[in-house]
Write an enzyme that holds these catalytic residues in place. Structure first.
Site, mmCIF file in Angstrom:
data_model
loop_
_atom_site.group_PDB
_atom_site.id
_atom_site.type_symbol
_atom_site.label_atom_id
_atom_site.label_comp_id
_atom_site.label_asym_id
_atom_site.label_seq_id
_atom_site.Cartn_x
_atom_site.Cartn_y
_atom_site.Cartn_z
ATOM 1 N N THR A 188 0.855 -1.182 0.000
ATOM 2 C CA THR A 188 0.000 0.000 0.000
ATOM 3 C C THR A 188 0.893 1.234 0.000
ATOM 4 O O THR A 188 1.987 1.210 0.571
ATOM 5 C CB THR A 188 -0.941 0.013 1.217
ATOM 6 O OG1 THR A 188 -0.173 -0.188 2.407
ATOM 7 C CG2 THR A 188 -2.003 -1.076 1.098
ATOM 8 N N VAL A 239 0.891 4.449 1.286
ATOM 9 C CA VAL A 239 1.270 5.182 2.498
ATOM 10 C C VAL A 239 2.244 4.351 3.333
ATOM 11 O O VAL A 239 3.260 4.856 3.833
ATOM 12 C CB VAL A 239 0.021 5.571 3.317
ATOM 13 C CG1 VAL A 239 0.435 6.247 4.629
ATOM 14 C CG2 VAL A 239 -0.876 6.499 2.518
ATOM 15 N N CYS A 240 1.949 3.067 3.483
ATOM 16 C CA CYS A 240 2.813 2.173 4.275
ATOM 17 C C CYS A 240 4.216 2.106 3.697
ATOM 18 O O CYS A 240 5.205 2.040 4.434
ATOM 19 C CB CYS A 240 2.220 0.772 4.312
ATOM 20 S SG CYS A 240 0.579 0.669 5.008
ATOM 21 N N THR A 241 4.322 2.101 2.370
ATOM 22 C CA THR A 241 5.631 2.041 1.724
ATOM 23 C C THR A 241 6.479 3.240 2.130
ATOM 24 O O THR A 241 7.672 3.099 2.442
ATOM 25 C CB THR A 241 5.464 1.984 0.192
ATOM 26 O OG1 THR A 241 4.714 0.814 -0.144
ATOM 27 C CG2 THR A 241 6.807 1.948 -0.512
#
Length: 210
Positions: free
Chosen positions: A42, A44-46
């Protein structure tokens, strides 16, 4: 389960990208930060995981272990880490918990059914060496976290544990601190450089670590 400030955090065994761990044993005598992500791959998580990888030396300097989690398995995490390094320029050197069965997510209350009944919210847990929860923050899936702020909170907690002080609004390391009301004015003048009393209940001094 609801984990509240001051509670001993739940222990667990889990597979991670760096092998199987028992959480309390893995923490040892260190501070710890456990943070969750809704899902692998995803956007944002990256960015978040890449930022934590960049900040790894700062966490190490504060004797703090960081560990991530999402509801995907370890094999997925390991593949995703290649993308994170490619996009953000920093290799992920901390473990990521595989939580496909949602065991750890459930222990720590990371699944909020009214947001999603399958994906974890963006939670952050700061844990002290006594395994007690010192801070918990929860972000919605759409908002990336500010890990500079998480470092700031960690600095404030460690400072207050070392000295009888608390930190005022917007405090940063090196700024003035507030002397705890448990310390008399006479003792504070001897102990703290730059002691000044604004009100009987509001006394400032220089950061004792500065």
């Amino acid at each position: 389960m609801v984990v509240q400030l001051g509670d001993i955090v739940p222990d667990f065994e889990a597979d991670t990208t760096l092998g199987r761990i028992r959480f309390h044993d893995w923490l040892g005598d260190s501070w710890g930060i456990l943070f969750s992500h809704p899902k692998d791959y995803t956007p944002v998580c990256t960015t978040e995981l890449g930022e934590v990888a960049r900040l790894q030396p700062e966490f190490d300097r504060r004797s703090t272990k960081v560990i991530g989690l999402s509801v995907d398995d370890v094999a997925s995490h390991l593949k995703w880490e290649s993308d994170i390094e490619e996009v953000r320029g920093h290799a992920v050197g901390f473990p990521m918990i595989g939580d496909a069965d949602r065991k750890v997510s459930s222990l720590y209350g990371m699944i909020h059914p009214n947001a999603s009944d399958t994906l974890t919210v963006r939670s952050v847990f700061i844990i002290d060496p006594a395994k007690k929860l010192r801070l918990e923050m929860t972000y919605p899936a759409s908002v990336g976290r500010n890990f500079t702020e998480i470092l700031r909170v960690l600095d404030a907690l460690q400072l207050s544990d070392a000295f009888p002080v608390v930190t005022p609004v917007n405090w940063k390391p090196g700024d003035e601190v507030i002397v705890a009301n448990s310390v008399s004015a006479e003792a504070a003048r001897k102990q703290f450089e730059g002691f000044r009393e604004v009100k009987s209940y509001l006394r400032f001094a220089k950061d004792p670590k500065a």
